[in-house]
Design a protein around this motif. Structure first.
Motif, PDB file in Angstrom:
ATOM      1  N   GLN A  84      10.699  64.103   2.262  1.00 42.23           N
ATOM      2  CA  GLN A  84      11.838  63.990   3.172  1.00 42.23           C
ATOM      3  C   GLN A  84      11.479  64.553   4.543  1.00 42.23           C
ATOM      4  O   GLN A  84      11.752  63.946   5.582  1.00 42.23           O
ATOM      5  N   ALA A 113      17.735  57.393   3.676  1.00 41.50           N
ATOM      6  CA  ALA A 113      17.906  58.855   3.683  1.00 41.50           C
ATOM      7  C   ALA A 113      18.736  59.323   2.500  1.00 41.50           C
ATOM      8  O   ALA A 113      18.494  60.379   1.927  1.00 41.50           O
ATOM      9  N   GLN A 161      11.235  62.912   8.237  1.00 40.68           N
ATOM     10  CA  GLN A 161      11.976  63.411   9.398  1.00 40.68           C
ATOM     11  C   GLN A 161      11.057  63.579  10.606  1.00 40.68           C
ATOM     12  O   GLN A 161      11.433  63.258  11.733  1.00 40.68           O
ATOM     13  N   ASP A 171      20.444  61.894   7.944  1.00 40.48           N
ATOM     14  CA  ASP A 171      20.016  62.954   7.039  1.00 40.48           C
ATOM     15  C   ASP A 171      21.191  63.663   6.367  1.00 40.48           C
ATOM     16  O   ASP A 171      20.993  64.441   5.439  1.00 40.48           O
ATOM     17  N   LEU A 226      16.790  70.301  11.612  1.00 40.12           N
ATOM     18  CA  LEU A 226      16.115  69.782  10.421  1.00 40.12           C
ATOM     19  C   LEU A 226      14.787  70.500  10.219  1.00 40.12           C
ATOM     20  O   LEU A 226      14.418  70.857   9.096  1.00 40.12           O
TER      21      LEU A 226
END
Ligand code: HEM
Ligand code: SF4
Lengths: 562, 169
Positions: free
Chosen positions: A18, B140, A22, B109, A39
């Motif tokens: 993940q 996501a 990002q 996200d 994030l």
């Protein structure tokens, strides 16, 4: 030690993927810099003065040798050959490159580690007592609770966008080594009158620019109700915590502004609406986790070790080391050993890759493959056989890890300060080094006894100066670094914030000022009182008087020099 | 505006209206501020409508409306303002069975979290939807297959799955 099962393993791997995604979406412009920032923070990646910094979670401070060897490998391959242990029982790398970070995260996952929520406005790495499972004054081992909270707080759908960061600490002992009174939530395992185990729940402590001691919101919470109660506290905070001013956004401000009574009432009101059984961890799950923390298979040994006593008799250095750095173990014939990452002149908390490897070998061979990180930036070998101590001491000494100063005046906590930190107003590490040099003499340190000094390079208080028996806060005044000194701070069950002794002083005067404070202590001390015990009895007045005299003598000296 | 649900983009059936006059002029389902909900319900008994409200709204203020409305749109002033998540949980807990919408500049996200807290859909400003198109939202949403927290999302939590596995073994 806790070991990942297939769920934990998959979770951490997917989290790495993940984050990789990002980073890619930041690079292709899908995420703006403002969106990417939280994030990356939630994955421990900070932008600092000179470079990125990666903060790795060491949940409740427990590590094994394979993990430390991996950290050594990462330090060498992707950093400058060392890592830095922090007051959050975490490890930081100060020089990783952004492009390497996903790879570093993969390597960490290989040894069941991660950077999840080591920063950002979410529930942070849970901390605990470094002597968990070892201490004699323990009601119950706090680590199973800490591990349960680690899992529960990881990517919590509702609580990842809190007003501000949120720190939880757990202790199972009478003597609080986890500083639960100065955390957003502090949990203390205790027994009620019926002998049942539960938690005392403390909310709203914290340091930073508005230091506060936490308030007891629940005297006794039955153990199996933990997660639902935490959910209630978090929901009240997430809904009502201030978002208009980042400096007033911590839960301590909400508790303070709402009032302790009213805050408690709101938590209880929310708690009453929750359906506990649908939220709490199943009993079997709590037991499954606890089983990982069962005591290792100790040998049945006499409490006194002839081998050790004889070795101590002929080796004064070993004798001094054992006297200063050992902690009583509940198992006869064993001790827990503190390794102070505080060689005189070194950077507090720094550890080189070579030291990591040497230490990993020692932990593997002599401490059931386990060690701990403390919030005073030290390490602990939790289960060392007394018979093995001479060999352990020799091995530590060879690695430059045998400082016999645990808890003494040279065992200083210092934040990175101006050397690394973008927010710093003053140096911190060089001040620690200068004080350590001033008090380098072993006999002198011993005569002074236990004296935790804590140094922060700005009001954010990363070095916990408010709760240092002596606290030093570096500020900037008229273009010069200026240091404020406090005494009487305490992070234990006697939690107290330090009181300022007088006006701020220049960097070069700090070591002499500390000497003056120590002189006051030695003059005031009764019997075998430690520094903090003396301050608790006398109050700060005699120290203020001594400090004022010191400042005046300085003024006279500088006039004479003109 | 782009409206995204678990299985992709959908048409918005609701028309936003900020004043009572504007609301009464709309044909079909209308989305109005909470403050004029009573007035609207009185003027148009039985009409399908939704209310919009900020994430900071106390649950007591919304509760009386929940039985009458088809949609609650919780406004997020910023993607990092998590109050809406807690309000969604509180609304869902009251047994609200209509549509729960997260409205504002959320990022992809957060999609999984929004769904796990009880949201049905996310309404994005066009600028956001251009930068983070629907495919990113759908991808996501699925980056993490499991969650630890019981009481969130649809499937059982990791803790519950472990228990089930042990019982089954
Ligand atoms: C070098 C980069 C760092 C930066 C930019 C930084 C920044 C900050 C800031 C802004 C705060 C205040 C948050 C608040 O309460 O409002 C804070 C708190 C804190 N920092 Fe750091 N920090 C850094 C490094 C460290 C290190 C190396 C440590 C450990 C030695 C540390 C430990 C802490 C702790 C324990 C607190 C919490 C104090 C409390 O309880 O409120 N930080 N940090
Ligand atoms: S106390 Fe200030 S100077 Fe020290 S690390 Fe924290 S933010 Fe930086």
């Amino acid at each position: 030690m806790y070991r990942y099962d297939e769920f934990d393993e998959r979770f951490v791997r997917e989290r790495v993927a993940q984050f990789r995604g990002q980073v890619e979406r930041r690079l292709d412009g899908s995420l703006s810099e403002d969106e990417f920032k939280p994030l990356r923070l939630k994955n421990g990646l900070y932008l600092q003065l000179h470079a990125y910094m990666l903060r790795i979670a060491v949940p409740y401070g427990t590590l094994n040798s394979a993990q430390l060897r991996m950290l050594a490998h990462i330090a060498e391959t992707y950093d400058k050959g060392y890592g830095h242990f922090t007051t959050r029982q975490n490890l930081q790398f100060n020089w990783p490159k952004l492009k390497d970070v996903p790879t570093i995260l993969e390597l960490l996952a290989d040894v069941e580690m991660h950077c999840i929520q080591t920063s950002g406005n979410c529930i942070r790495n849970v901390t605990s007592d470094q002597f968990a499972g070892v201490a004699r004054d323990e009601v119950e081992d706090p680590r199973p609770t800490a591990e349960l909270i680690r899992q529960w707080s990881s990517l919590h759908p509702e609580f990842v966008w809190l007003p501000r960061k949120f720190k939880i600490a757990v202790t199972g002992a009478e003597h609080d080594r986890a500083a639960i009174m100065v955390h957003d939530i502090g949990l203390k395992l205790k027994r009620n009158d019926q002998g049942a185990v539960g938690y005392e729940v403390i909310v709203g402590g914290g340091l930073g620019r508005t230091p506060m001691i936490g308030k007891v919101v629940r005297e006794f919470l039955p153990k199996d109700e933990l997660l639902a109660y935490l959910e209630a506290v978090m929901r009240v905070y997430n809904s009502e915590g201030r978002r208009d001013n980042k400096f007033k956004a911590r839960v301590k401000i909400l508790v303070h502004e709402t009032g302790e009574e009213e805050f408690r009432a709101r938590v209880e009101e929310e708690y009453a609406k929750l359906d506990g059984p649908t939220i709490n961890a199943p009993e079997e799950e709590v037991e499954r986790i606890a089983a990982y923390f069962a005591a290792p298979t100790y040998e049945a040994l006499p409490d006194v070790s002839q081998v050790l006593d004889q070795a101590r008799a002929i080796d004064p250095e070993l004798d001094r080391f054992v006297e200063q750095n050992s902690f009583e173990h509940k198992q006869p014939g064993y001790i827990a050993l503190t390794i102070a990452l505080k060689e005189i002149g070194a950077v507090p908390g720094d550890m080189s890759a070579d030291q990591m490897r040497a230490f990993a070998d020692i932990a593997e061979k002599y401490s059931f493959d386990e060690f701990r990180v403390t919030h005073s930036q030290n390490l602990v070998l939790p289960h060392v056989k007394k018979d093995d101590l001479p060999a352990v001491h020799a091995a530590l000494k060879a690695a430059g890890l045998a400082s016999a100063n645990a808890g003494l005046i040279t065992d200083i906590i210092a934040c990175p300060g101006l050397d690394y930190c973008a927010l710093a107003t003053a140096k911190s590490i060089p001040i620690a080094q200068a004080i350590a040099k001033t008090f380098a003499d072993q006999e002198r340190q011993k005569a002074i006894g236990e004296l935790p000094i804590k140094i922060s390079g700005c009001i954010n208080a990363c070095g916990h100066h408010h709760v240092g028996a002596i606290g030093i806060l570096g500020l900037e005044k008229g273009g010069r670094e200026n240091y404020q000194i406090t005494v009487g701070g305490d992070a234990t069950e006697h939690a107290a914030l330090g009181e300022r002794l007088g006006p701020g002083i220049d960097a070069e005067d700090v070591p002499a000022a500390i000497e003056a404070i120590v002189e006051t202590y030695l003059a005031e001390k009764q019997g075998s009182e430690s520094f903090i015990e003396t301050v608790r009895r006398t109050g700060p007045e005699p120290f203020k008087t001594g400090f004022t005299a010191f400042i005046e003598s300085r003024a006279v000296e500088s006039e004479a020099a003109e | 505006m782009t409206l995204i649900r678990e299985d992709g983009a959908v048409e918005d059936r609701f028309t936003r209206a900020d004043t009572i006059d504007a609301a009464l002029a709309v044909d079909g389902p209308v989305l109005i501020p909470l403050a004029i909900a009573d007035e609207f319900a009185k003027a148009r008994p039985g009409a399908e409508f939704g209310v919009s409200l900020p994430g900071s709204t106390p649950i007591e203020d919304v509760k009386p409306q929940l039985g009458k409305i088809a949609l609650v749109a919780i406004e997020f002033p910023a993607f990092a303002d998590g109050r809406g998540f807690s309000l969604a949980k509180k609304i869902a807990r009251e047994g609200f069975s209509g549509t729960l919408r997260a409205s504002g500049p959320l990022i992809a996200d957060e999609f999984a979290d929004a769904l796990a807290c009880g949201f049905t859909e996310v309404e994005l400003p066009e600028t956001m939807a251009n930068r983070q198109p629907v495919q990113q939202w759908l991808a996501a949403k699925d980056t993490m297959t499991e969650h630890y927290q019981s009481g969130y999302g649809r499937g059982p939590s990791i803790l519950q799955k472990r228990l089930a596995a042990r019982k089954g073994a």
